[in-house]
Design a protein around this motif. Structure first.
Motif, mmCIF file in Angstrom:
data_model
loop_
_atom_site.group_PDB
_atom_site.id
_atom_site.type_symbol
_atom_site.label_atom_id
_atom_site.label_comp_id
_atom_site.label_asym_id
_atom_site.label_seq_id
_atom_site.Cartn_x
_atom_site.Cartn_y
_atom_site.Cartn_z
ATOM 1 N N GLU A 173 0.853 -1.183 0.000
ATOM 2 C CA GLU A 173 0.000 0.000 0.000
ATOM 3 C C GLU A 173 0.893 1.238 0.000
ATOM 4 O OE1 GLU A 173 -3.142 0.099 -0.353
ATOM 5 O OE2 GLU A 173 -3.733 -1.966 0.019
ATOM 6 N N GLU A 174 0.664 2.103 -0.931
ATOM 7 C CA GLU A 174 1.431 3.348 -1.029
ATOM 8 C C GLU A 174 2.924 3.035 -1.085
ATOM 9 O OE1 GLU A 174 0.126 5.808 2.184
ATOM 10 O OE2 GLU A 174 -1.906 5.996 1.434
ATOM 11 N N ASP A 175 3.692 3.463 -0.084
ATOM 12 C CA ASP A 175 5.135 3.301 -0.133
ATOM 13 C C ASP A 175 5.646 2.317 0.913
ATOM 14 O OD1 ASP A 175 4.478 4.822 2.040
ATOM 15 O OD2 ASP A 175 6.143 6.231 1.834
ATOM 16 N N TYR A 176 4.809 1.392 1.353
ATOM 17 C CA TYR A 176 5.270 0.417 2.335
ATOM 18 C C TYR A 176 4.561 -0.918 2.109
ATOM 19 C CZ TYR A 176 0.868 0.944 4.908
ATOM 20 O OH TYR A 176 -0.452 0.951 5.261
ATOM 21 N N THR A 177 5.094 -1.959 2.697
ATOM 22 C CA THR A 177 4.541 -3.302 2.586
ATOM 23 C C THR A 177 4.237 -3.829 3.977
ATOM 24 O OG1 THR A 177 5.834 -3.714 0.588
ATOM 25 C CG2 THR A 177 4.948 -5.632 1.729
ATOM 26 N N ALA A 178 3.020 -4.293 4.173
ATOM 27 C CA ALA A 178 2.579 -4.698 5.513
ATOM 28 C C ALA A 178 2.516 -6.214 5.642
ATOM 29 C CB ALA A 178 1.210 -4.083 5.818
ATOM 30 N N PHE A 179 3.572 -6.879 5.253
ATOM 31 C CA PHE A 179 3.634 -8.329 5.391
ATOM 32 C C PHE A 179 4.550 -8.721 6.545
ATOM 33 C CE2 PHE A 179 2.847 -8.192 0.662
ATOM 34 C CZ PHE A 179 1.572 -8.736 0.725
ATOM 35 N N ALA A 180 4.327 -9.914 7.087
ATOM 36 C CA ALA A 180 5.308 -10.513 7.994
ATOM 37 C C ALA A 180 6.415 -11.142 7.140
ATOM 38 C CB ALA A 180 4.633 -11.560 8.873
ATOM 39 N N PHE A 181 7.597 -11.255 7.703
ATOM 40 C CA PHE A 181 8.739 -11.784 6.971
ATOM 41 C C PHE A 181 9.436 -12.858 7.792
ATOM 42 C CE2 PHE A 181 8.052 -7.562 5.288
ATOM 43 C CZ PHE A 181 8.227 -7.724 3.927
ATOM 44 N N GLY A 182 10.105 -13.783 7.098
ATOM 45 C CA GLY A 182 10.841 -14.819 7.806
ATOM 46 C C GLY A 182 11.929 -15.420 6.939
ATOM 47 N N ALA A 183 12.887 -16.062 7.595
ATOM 48 C CA ALA A 183 13.958 -16.788 6.907
ATOM 49 C C ALA A 183 14.195 -18.086 7.670
ATOM 50 C CB ALA A 183 15.241 -15.956 6.855
ATOM 51 N N ILE A 184 14.336 -19.182 6.935
ATOM 52 C CA ILE A 184 14.482 -20.495 7.554
ATOM 53 C C ILE A 184 15.744 -21.164 7.033
ATOM 54 C CG2 ILE A 184 13.433 -22.788 7.816
ATOM 55 C CD1 ILE A 184 10.714 -21.427 7.476
ATOM 56 N N TYR A 185 16.492 -21.768 7.951
ATOM 57 C CA TYR A 185 17.738 -22.450 7.617
ATOM 58 C C TYR A 185 17.641 -23.894 8.092
ATOM 59 C CZ TYR A 185 19.072 -17.572 7.319
ATOM 60 O OH TYR A 185 19.093 -16.249 7.019
ATOM 61 N N SER A 186 18.019 -24.833 7.213
ATOM 62 C CA SER A 186 17.879 -26.250 7.530
ATOM 63 C C SER A 186 19.200 -26.979 7.334
ATOM 64 C CB SER A 186 16.824 -26.912 6.632
ATOM 65 O OG SER A 186 15.579 -26.280 6.766
ATOM 66 N N GLU A 187 19.448 -27.955 8.194
ATOM 67 C CA GLU A 187 20.581 -28.874 8.038
ATOM 68 C C GLU A 187 20.013 -30.242 7.709
ATOM 69 O OE1 GLU A 187 23.744 -31.227 10.912
ATOM 70 O OE2 GLU A 187 23.185 -29.165 11.434
ATOM 71 N N VAL A 188 20.529 -30.883 6.680
ATOM 72 C CA VAL A 188 20.092 -32.236 6.352
ATOM 73 C C VAL A 188 21.283 -33.190 6.397
ATOM 74 C CG1 VAL A 188 18.216 -31.402 4.886
ATOM 75 C CG2 VAL A 188 20.413 -32.002 3.838
ATOM 76 N N ARG A 189 20.973 -34.433 6.706
ATOM 77 C CA ARG A 189 21.971 -35.501 6.663
ATOM 78 C C ARG A 189 21.402 -36.611 5.790
ATOM 79 N NH1 ARG A 189 23.744 -35.666 13.078
ATOM 80 N NH2 ARG A 189 24.522 -33.503 13.131
ATOM 81 N N ILE A 190 22.191 -37.043 4.808
ATOM 82 C CA ILE A 190 21.726 -38.011 3.835
ATOM 83 C C ILE A 190 22.631 -39.240 3.872
ATOM 84 C CG2 ILE A 190 21.239 -38.425 1.396
ATOM 85 C CD1 ILE A 190 20.786 -35.412 1.110
ATOM 86 N N ASN A 191 22.027 -40.404 4.071
ATOM 87 C CA ASN A 191 22.781 -41.654 4.111
ATOM 88 C C ASN A 191 23.389 -41.928 2.735
ATOM 89 O OD1 ASN A 191 23.173 -44.673 3.868
ATOM 90 N ND2 ASN A 191 22.551 -44.542 6.014
ATOM 91 N N LYS A 192 24.694 -42.158 2.703
ATOM 92 C CA LYS A 192 25.379 -42.303 1.422
ATOM 93 C C LYS A 192 24.985 -43.577 0.686
ATOM 94 C CE LYS A 192 29.700 -43.440 1.319
ATOM 95 N NZ LYS A 192 31.182 -43.439 1.518
ATOM 96 N N TYR A 193 24.427 -44.556 1.404
ATOM 97 C CA TYR A 193 24.039 -45.817 0.773
ATOM 98 C C TYR A 193 22.541 -45.873 0.458
ATOM 99 C CZ TYR A 193 28.637 -47.150 2.536
ATOM 100 O OH TYR A 193 29.972 -47.186 2.813
ATOM 101 N N THR A 194 21.719 -45.513 1.423
ATOM 102 C CA THR A 194 20.271 -45.636 1.240
ATOM 103 C C THR A 194 19.620 -44.356 0.736
ATOM 104 O OG1 THR A 194 19.742 -44.954 3.500
ATOM 105 C CG2 THR A 194 20.222 -47.298 3.123
ATOM 106 N N ARG A 195 20.313 -43.236 0.841
ATOM 107 C CA ARG A 195 19.821 -41.910 0.462
ATOM 108 C C ARG A 195 18.656 -41.429 1.337
ATOM 109 N NH1 ARG A 195 24.061 -42.213 -1.857
ATOM 110 N NH2 ARG A 195 24.495 -41.521 -3.982
ATOM 111 N N GLU A 196 18.502 -42.017 2.511
ATOM 112 C CA GLU A 196 17.491 -41.527 3.446
ATOM 113 C C GLU A 196 17.866 -40.126 3.924
ATOM 114 O OE1 GLU A 196 15.700 -44.890 6.167
ATOM 115 O OE2 GLU A 196 17.842 -45.252 5.868
ATOM 116 N N ILE A 197 16.869 -39.270 4.032
ATOM 117 C CA ILE A 197 17.092 -37.872 4.399
ATOM 118 C C ILE A 197 16.620 -37.651 5.834
ATOM 119 C CG2 ILE A 197 16.604 -35.464 3.832
ATOM 120 C CD1 ILE A 197 15.850 -36.417 1.012
ATOM 121 N N ARG A 198 17.443 -37.019 6.618
ATOM 122 C CA ARG A 198 17.077 -36.626 7.969
ATOM 123 C C ARG A 198 17.320 -35.123 8.120
ATOM 124 N NH1 ARG A 198 14.988 -40.709 7.596
ATOM 125 N NH2 ARG A 198 15.082 -42.577 8.899
#
Length: 214
Positions: A65-90
């Motif tokens: 609206e006009e010269d501003y934005t009235a939204f909430a904002f966020g940033a998310i950071y994730s760590e994953v571990r992947i089994n080298k044999y089965t490729r299961e994701i955690r």
């Protein structure tokens, strides 16, 4: 409510932020009670918006609206571990930082953020409706076959509430948290999977099959 309260304070001769002696203020006012009515409509809404709201008709407004934005904002950071044999994701760790104006209840807001992040893990890795192409019927229409994540699937989770003051969005300065905890989670996990494997995936949910290269 904020506007009505401000008007009441003004009528009682009380300054904003002042720790008031209400008994003394009402004694000076000369009455035992006080009543005030106020309405507020967001930018872009018509003047009769409140009246139509009472009639059960809601017009959604907001955002840029006009010269501003009235939204909430966020940033998310994730760590994953992947089994080298089965490729299961955690997903052992997730951190999210969110700014949503004035937070009325930090405990429930944090729970909303954390719950949304767990939900986002389901979006990224588990949840999909399997449809039988012959009959059009859902094949996983019960909780025993429709996989969803739980808090125990992500051992280390943190939600950071970033202080934000927005005096334009509404008199109370609050914004809706809603589903902001989920919207960035899938992208965060997909980026982490790419960082771990070199495979860029753009279709959800991410499956073991997607990580097995022939």
């Amino acid at each position: 409510m904020m506007i009505a309260c401000a008007r009441i304070r003004q009528r009682l001769g009380l300054q904003k932020g002042e720790d008031a002696d209400l008994a003394a203020a009402f004694e000076r006012f000369g009455q035992a009670g006080i009543e005030e009515y106020a309405e507020w409509t967001p930018p872009g809404a018509k003047k009769d918006s409140t009246k139509t709201l009472y009639n059960g008709t809601v017009k959604i407004v907001g955002g840029p609206e006009e010269d501003y934005t009235a939204f909430a904002f966020g940033a998310i950071y994730s760590e994953v571990r992947i089994n080298k044999y089965t490729r299961e994701i955690r997903v052992p760790r997730m951190v999210g930082a969110f700014a949503a104006g004035r937070i009325m209840n930090a405990k429930t807001a944090k729970s909303q953020y954390l719950g949304g992040m767990v939900w986002g893990v389901g979006h990224a890795l588990h949840e999909v409706a399997e449809v039988d192409p012959r009959t059009g019927a859902y094949m996983n229409d019960n909780i025993s076959e429709y996989l969803v994540p739980v808090n125990a699937d992500i051992p280390n989770m943190e939600a950071i509430i970033v202080p934000e003051v927005d005096e334009k969005v509404n008199p109370a300065g609050v914004k809706g948290i809603g589903e902001i905890g989920i919207v960035g989670t899938a992208a965060s996990i997909a980026n982490a999977v790419h960082h771990a494997t070199g495979i860029r995936l753009r279709k959800l949910p991410i499956r073991i099959d997607d990580l097995v290269r022939t």
